[in-house]
Scaffold this active site. Structure first.
Site, mmCIF file in Angstrom:
data_model
loop_
_atom_site.group_PDB
_atom_site.id
_atom_site.type_symbol
_atom_site.label_atom_id
_atom_site.label_comp_id
_atom_site.label_asym_id
_atom_site.label_seq_id
_atom_site.Cartn_x
_atom_site.Cartn_y
_atom_site.Cartn_z
ATOM 1 N N LYS A 194 -9.884 -10.065 -10.578
ATOM 2 C CA LYS A 194 -9.739 -9.467 -9.334
ATOM 3 C C LYS A 194 -11.020 -9.647 -8.028
ATOM 4 C CE LYS A 194 -8.213 -6.263 -11.078
ATOM 5 N NZ LYS A 194 -6.994 -4.106 -10.846
ATOM 6 N N LYS A 195 -12.022 -9.294 -8.568
ATOM 7 C CA LYS A 195 -12.950 -8.580 -7.763
ATOM 8 C C LYS A 195 -14.809 -9.777 -7.262
ATOM 9 C CE LYS A 195 -11.461 -3.482 -8.380
ATOM 10 N NZ LYS A 195 -12.188 -2.372 -9.170
#
Length: 131
Positions: free
Chosen positions: A44-45
């Site tokens: 996600k990051k």
């Protein structure tokens, strides 16, 4: 009994996390929290959490308002998690507003406002800037 389900990374645990979990607890009698796996957070990051998933899970599990904790392996499994944990309410931060409305066929979906002026990303950046 009303069962509430929420999710998060809960890295560098801060007041925003506390506020969200306490507000989620006000919506039901039993709060289950899916803590994002290290691999999911990376996907996600683009970075791994500062604290390992087992440590983040232990922190969240230690809170009086939390009744159950599990590892969230995939964003695409939210429907399965809702069914598995028999959730009546799915709680997400308002930065996700509208993105989980399709789960309204399984449970109520509530988006809670984030705590202003606090984020894990900002805390990490502030620490980097001070090095």
């Amino acid at each position: 009994m009303t069962r509430v389900l929420t999710f998060g990374t809960f890295d560098l645990f801060h007041i925003g996390h506390v506020n969200m979990l306490l507000r989620a607890a006000e919506l039901g009698d039993h709060v289950t929290v899916g803590v994002s796996s290290d691999a999911l957070n990376f996907s996600k990051k683009g970075r791994y959490p500062v604290y390992r998933e087992e440590h983040r899970m232990a922190i969240v599990a230690s809170l009086a308002c939390v009744h159950e904790v599990f590892v969230e392996e995939s964003l695409e499994l939210k429907g399965d998690y809702i069914r598995e944990h028999r959730a009546d309410v799915l709680v997400m931060g308002d930065d996700w507003a509208g993105k989980f409305d399709h789960y309204r066929e399984l449970c109520d979906v509530v988006y809670l406002p984030r705590t202003a002026e606090v984020s894990t990303t900002d805390i990490i950046q502030s620490i980097r800037d001070d090095l």
